[in-house]
Design an enzyme around this catalytic site. Structure first.
Site, PDB file in Angstrom:
ATOM      1  N   ASN A 147       3.909 -57.104 -67.230  1.00  0.00           N
ATOM      2  CA  ASN A 147       4.617 -56.298 -66.103  1.00  0.00           C
ATOM      3  C   ASN A 147       3.634 -55.160 -65.892  1.00  0.00           C
ATOM      4  O   ASN A 147       3.587 -54.775 -64.735  1.00  0.00           O
ATOM      5  CB  ASN A 147       5.585 -55.442 -66.776  1.00  0.00           C
ATOM      6  N   GLU A 244       5.539 -52.286 -79.169  1.00  0.00           N
ATOM      7  CA  GLU A 244       6.138 -51.686 -78.062  1.00  0.00           C
ATOM      8  C   GLU A 244       6.996 -52.676 -77.513  1.00  0.00           C
ATOM      9  O   GLU A 244       6.637 -53.517 -76.742  1.00  0.00           O
ATOM     10  CB  GLU A 244       4.963 -51.158 -77.040  1.00  0.00           C
ATOM     11  N   CYS A 278      10.055 -51.657 -69.237  1.00  0.00           N
ATOM     12  CA  CYS A 278      10.725 -51.735 -70.744  1.00  0.00           C
ATOM     13  C   CYS A 278      11.625 -50.453 -70.675  1.00  0.00           C
ATOM     14  O   CYS A 278      12.754 -50.870 -71.370  1.00  0.00           O
ATOM     15  CB  CYS A 278       9.667 -51.857 -71.605  1.00  0.00           C
ATOM     16  N   GLU A 429       2.208 -45.140 -78.025  1.00  0.00           N
ATOM     17  CA  GLU A 429       0.885 -45.311 -77.330  1.00  0.00           C
ATOM     18  C   GLU A 429       0.859 -44.089 -76.506  1.00  0.00           C
ATOM     19  O   GLU A 429       1.917 -43.457 -76.406  1.00  0.00           O
ATOM     20  CB  GLU A 429       1.102 -46.595 -76.438  1.00  0.00           C
TER      21      GLU A 429
HETATM   22  N1  LIG Z   1       7.896 -50.948 -75.048  1.00  0.00           N
HETATM   23  C1  LIG Z   1       7.253 -51.319 -74.255  1.00  0.00           C
HETATM   24  O1  LIG Z   1       6.357 -50.368 -74.069  1.00  0.00           O
HETATM   25  C2  LIG Z   1       7.058 -52.402 -73.128  1.00  0.00           C
HETATM   26  C3  LIG Z   1       6.038 -52.621 -72.274  1.00  0.00           C
HETATM   27  C4  LIG Z   1       6.237 -53.915 -71.363  1.00  0.00           C
HETATM   28  C5  LIG Z   1       7.020 -54.782 -71.602  1.00  0.00           C
HETATM   29  N2  LIG Z   1       7.949 -54.611 -72.737  1.00  0.00           N
HETATM   30  C6  LIG Z   1       8.900 -55.697 -73.079  1.00  0.00           C
HETATM   31  O2  LIG Z   1       8.246 -57.111 -72.888  1.00  0.00           O
HETATM   32  C7  LIG Z   1       9.133 -57.764 -72.665  1.00  0.00           C
HETATM   33  C8  LIG Z   1       8.544 -58.791 -71.390  1.00  0.00           C
HETATM   34  O3  LIG Z   1       7.287 -58.979 -71.388  1.00  0.00           O
HETATM   35  P1  LIG Z   1       7.166 -60.573 -71.949  1.00  0.00           P
HETATM   36  O4  LIG Z   1       8.064 -61.707 -71.453  1.00  0.00           O
HETATM   37  O5  LIG Z   1       5.462 -60.997 -71.402  1.00  0.00           O
HETATM   38  O6  LIG Z   1       7.042 -60.426 -73.427  1.00  0.00           O
HETATM   39  P2  LIG Z   1       6.860 -61.686 -74.503  1.00  0.00           P
HETATM   40  O7  LIG Z   1       7.148 -61.292 -76.006  1.00  0.00           O
HETATM   41  O8  LIG Z   1       7.254 -63.067 -74.063  1.00  0.00           O
HETATM   42  O9  LIG Z   1       5.238 -61.927 -74.456  1.00  0.00           O
HETATM   43  C9  LIG Z   1       4.312 -60.694 -74.652  1.00  0.00           C
HETATM   44  C10 LIG Z   1       2.848 -61.260 -75.076  1.00  0.00           C
HETATM   45  O10 LIG Z   1       3.077 -62.042 -76.316  1.00  0.00           O
HETATM   46  C11 LIG Z   1       2.268 -63.211 -76.475  1.00  0.00           C
HETATM   47  N3  LIG Z   1       2.905 -63.956 -77.406  1.00  0.00           N
HETATM   48  C12 LIG Z   1       4.118 -64.851 -77.190  1.00  0.00           C
HETATM   49  N4  LIG Z   1       4.549 -65.436 -78.294  1.00  0.00           N
HETATM   50  C13 LIG Z   1       3.599 -64.875 -79.288  1.00  0.00           C
HETATM   51  C14 LIG Z   1       3.563 -65.406 -80.799  1.00  0.00           C
HETATM   52  N5  LIG Z   1       4.455 -65.975 -81.272  1.00  0.00           N
HETATM   53  N6  LIG Z   1       2.404 -64.910 -81.377  1.00  0.00           N
HETATM   54  C15 LIG Z   1       1.545 -63.736 -80.604  1.00  0.00           C
HETATM   55  N7  LIG Z   1       1.709 -63.725 -79.355  1.00  0.00           N
HETATM   56  C16 LIG Z   1       2.613 -64.215 -78.525  1.00  0.00           C
HETATM   57  C17 LIG Z   1       2.687 -63.643 -74.892  1.00  0.00           C
HETATM   58  O11 LIG Z   1       1.740 -64.712 -74.680  1.00  0.00           O
HETATM   59  C18 LIG Z   1       2.273 -62.262 -74.234  1.00  0.00           C
HETATM   60  O12 LIG Z   1       0.999 -61.928 -73.933  1.00  0.00           O
HETATM   61  C19 LIG Z   1      10.526 -57.078 -72.388  1.00  0.00           C
HETATM   62  O13 LIG Z   1      11.410 -57.322 -73.502  1.00  0.00           O
HETATM   63  C20 LIG Z   1       9.888 -55.657 -72.064  1.00  0.00           C
HETATM   64  O14 LIG Z   1      10.914 -54.723 -72.505  1.00  0.00           O
HETATM   65  C21 LIG Z   1       8.074 -53.533 -73.610  1.00  0.00           C
HETATM   66  O1  LIG Z   2       6.973 -51.135 -69.578  1.00  0.00           O
HETATM   67  C1  LIG Z   2       7.218 -50.506 -70.203  1.00  0.00           C
HETATM   68  C2  LIG Z   2       6.372 -49.204 -70.488  1.00  0.00           C
HETATM   69  C3  LIG Z   2       4.930 -49.204 -69.989  1.00  0.00           C
HETATM   70  C4  LIG Z   2       4.326 -48.907 -68.857  1.00  0.00           C
HETATM   71  N1  LIG Z   2       3.270 -49.375 -68.981  1.00  0.00           N
HETATM   72  C5  LIG Z   2       2.744 -49.537 -70.173  1.00  0.00           C
HETATM   73  C6  LIG Z   2       1.744 -50.143 -70.874  1.00  0.00           C
HETATM   74  C7  LIG Z   2       1.574 -50.306 -72.309  1.00  0.00           C
HETATM   75  C8  LIG Z   2       2.732 -50.326 -72.897  1.00  0.00           C
HETATM   76  O2  LIG Z   2       2.722 -50.437 -74.264  1.00  0.00           O
HETATM   77  C9  LIG Z   2       3.862 -50.024 -72.189  1.00  0.00           C
HETATM   78  C10 LIG Z   2       4.110 -49.658 -70.846  1.00  0.00           C
END
Ligand SMILES: NC(=O)c1ccc[n+]([C@@H]2O[C@H](COP(=O)([O-])OP(=O)(O)OC[C@H]3O[C@@H](n4cnc5c(N)ncnc54)[C@H](O)[C@@H]3O)[C@@H](O)[C@H]2O)c1
Ligand SMILES: O=CCc1c[nH]c2ccc(O)cc12
Length: 455
Positions: A147, A244, A278, A429
């Site tokens: 995202n 995160e 997120c 972060e």
């Molecule tokens: N808290 C935060 O700051 C934050 C920020 C952005 C997104 N998010 C969360 O991320 C999610 C959406 O993102 P997504 O669909 O890309 O998440 P995801 O967990 O599917 O993938 C994230 C990353 O992890 C990698 N990955 C997947 N399986 C793995 C494994 N077994 N070992 C190592 N790496 C692996 C993926 O290739 C990708 O680069 C939502 O739940 C959202 O809330 C959180």
């Molecule tokens: O998506 C959730 C909050 C967020 C926005 N930009 C970034 C970059 C890196 C992060 O770990 C979280 C977020």
């Protein structure tokens, strides 16, 4: 691209040795890349170790200068980076430009801290003393979600590099492109080759990185299920980890709020980045006395204005959308959706949707809404709108979330730490505290006199 009355949602990835990256606006393939295997990952770690030897010997002021130069180049290339991000991720160009601003700000911020990192001197009896050194960890791994691709690469690498570490960054296979621009910029700014490496691939490549014995730390942004796997792998290697993860954050709107601000921010809290943030405040608790007015306003402000501007009909959303422009027909669109009369037990209220869906819930009292707001396994963010300043701080203190907004939502200044409570993760972060997650403390104990033996 990306106007918010027909927003873009994700694109599929195939499961072979190569991945395709899509432009979600049109569905066209914009890149095909090979997912790196164990051997290539090991080679990257070796390169990063070599770069670490050079970088970690630089003093903070020298690292500061190079990070500042990288920040300057990001500013200079802002439009180019934002355009790439918009094409690959699908966010609006307006939002992509804002993202890039927080990126050079992040580099500037940690450049400033790099120059002032220092240990302590501790006096001991008889003229002896101790001192502490704040040393980098080594080769750190950053793994990102799709995202905020460029921003995530910056938010992870800037503190890591400022502290003297090397970083290998794996972007999401959905959005592999913009992190490469960052690698180019860091090199142009004067970092040694291999100090910031981009590794492409999906889960398997991520696992090779996390399991590599010479990787000192993993910083992960993504979903809770993947976060659990990352933590398991890191635990086996006794590696510190920053997680995160996802959220289902409450936004509480009391009847004494400034209604216009509350409505504007409720929209921002749900429909920014097509709802794929997120910390979005997707459970909107509105006090009973104002719920009818709020519901009316949230529709009027959000839909009618844009509908008028763009000549579209007014929708309450939740449908697939096919734009009239033939170039956009294969893209991934849905209309933003507002759900009213929601209950706490509904799936849309309990689970992270990660799309443009706002759930509105009615409440009576402060005690009641706090209990309901905290009744979730997540704890990333929360918000409260009220004119009562005492209530605002009382509620913020009771909310179980890593970030609490008062009379605002979804702003992320680089100066403020960001991260979760409960299953939304741990570690932070941004902010000064993040350097603690990229440094280790060495104590040096110095004897100034003679020593005795007890044997
Ligand atoms: N808290 C935060 O700051 C934050 C920020 C952005 C997104 N998010 C969360 O991320 C999610 C959406 O993102 P997504 O669909 O890309 O998440 P995801 O967990 O599917 O993938 C994230 C990353 O992890 C990698 N990955 C997947 N399986 C793995 C494994 N077994 N070992 C190592 N790496 C692996 C993926 O290739 C990708 O680069 C939502 O739940 C959202 O809330 C959180
Ligand atoms: O998506 C959730 C909050 C967020 C926005 N930009 C970034 C970059 C890196 C992060 O770990 C979280 C977020």
């Amino acid at each position: 691209l990306g106007t918010w009355n027909y927003v873009l949602v994700g694109a599929p990835v195939d499961a072979s040795g190569t991945e395709k990256a899509f432009e979600p606006a049109t569905g066209r393939v914009i890149a095909t890349f090979t997912c790196l295997g164990e051997k290539e990952v090991s080679l990257d770690v070796e390169n990063a170790k070599a770069a670490f030897k050079i970088w970690s010997k630089k003093c903070g002021r020298e690292r500061c200068q190079i990070l500042l130069e990288a920040a300057r180049i990001i500013k200079e290339r802002k439009d180019e980076i934002a355009t790439v991000e918009t094409i690959n991720n699908g966010k609006s160009i307006f939002e992509a430009r804002l993202d890039v601003d927080t990126c050079w700000q992040c580099l500037e911020y940690y450049a400033g801290l790099a120059a002032s990192m220092a240990g302590e001197h501790i006096q001991l009896p008889e003229g002896s003393f101790g001192y502490t050194r704040r040393e980098p960890l080594g080769v750190c791994v950053g793994i990102g979600a799709w995202n905020y691709p460029f921003q995530t690469a910056c938010w992870k690498s800037a503190p890591a590099l400022a502290c003297g570490n090397a970083m290998i960054f794996k972007p999401s296979p959905f959005t592999p492109v913009s992190a490469l621009l960052l690698a180019e910029i860091y090199t142009q700014a004067g970092m040694p080759p291999g100090l910031f490496n981009v590794v492409q691939g999906g889960a398997a490549t991520g696992q090779f990185l996390c399991q590599h014995q010479d990787v000192a730390k993993v910083s992960f942004t993504g979903s809770v299920p993947t976060g659990m796997k990352i933590m398991e792998m890191s635990a086996k290697g006794i590696k510190p980890v920053t997680l995160e993860l996802g959220g289902k954050s409450p936004l509480i709107i009391f009847s004494d709020c400034n209604m216009e601000n509350a409505v504007k921010r409720a929209l921002m809290a749900n429909f920014l980045m097509q709802g794929q943030v997120c910390c979005n405040g997707t459970r909107v608790f509105v006090q009973k006395e104002i719920i009818d007015k709020f519901t009316k306003e949230v529709r009027v402000l959000g839909f009618v204005k844009l509908a008028k501007e763009q000549g579209a009909s007014v929708l309450c959303g939740g449908d697939l959308y096919v734009p009239e422009d033939p170039k956009l027909k294969e893209g991934y669109y849905m209309t933003p959706c507002i759900l009213t009369n929601c209950r706490d037990d509904m799936t849309c209220v309990r689970e992270e949707i990660f799309g443009p869906v706002m759930s509105i819930l009615s409440f009576d009292t402060e005690a009641e809404v706090l209990e309901r707001a905290n009744d979730t396994t997540f704890g990333l963010a929360a918000g409260v709108f009220t004119r009562d300043i005492q209530r605002a701080h009382r509620v913020a203190a009771e909310l179980q979330a890593g970030t609490c907004y008062i009379n605002n939502y979804n702003v992320s200044p680089v100066e403020l730490p960001f991260g979760g409570y409960k299953k939304s993760g741990f570690g932070r972060e941004n902010g000064r505290v993040t350097i603690e997650y990229y440094l280790q403390l060495k104590t040096v104990c110095v004897e100034m006199g003679n020593v005795e033996s007890v044997f």
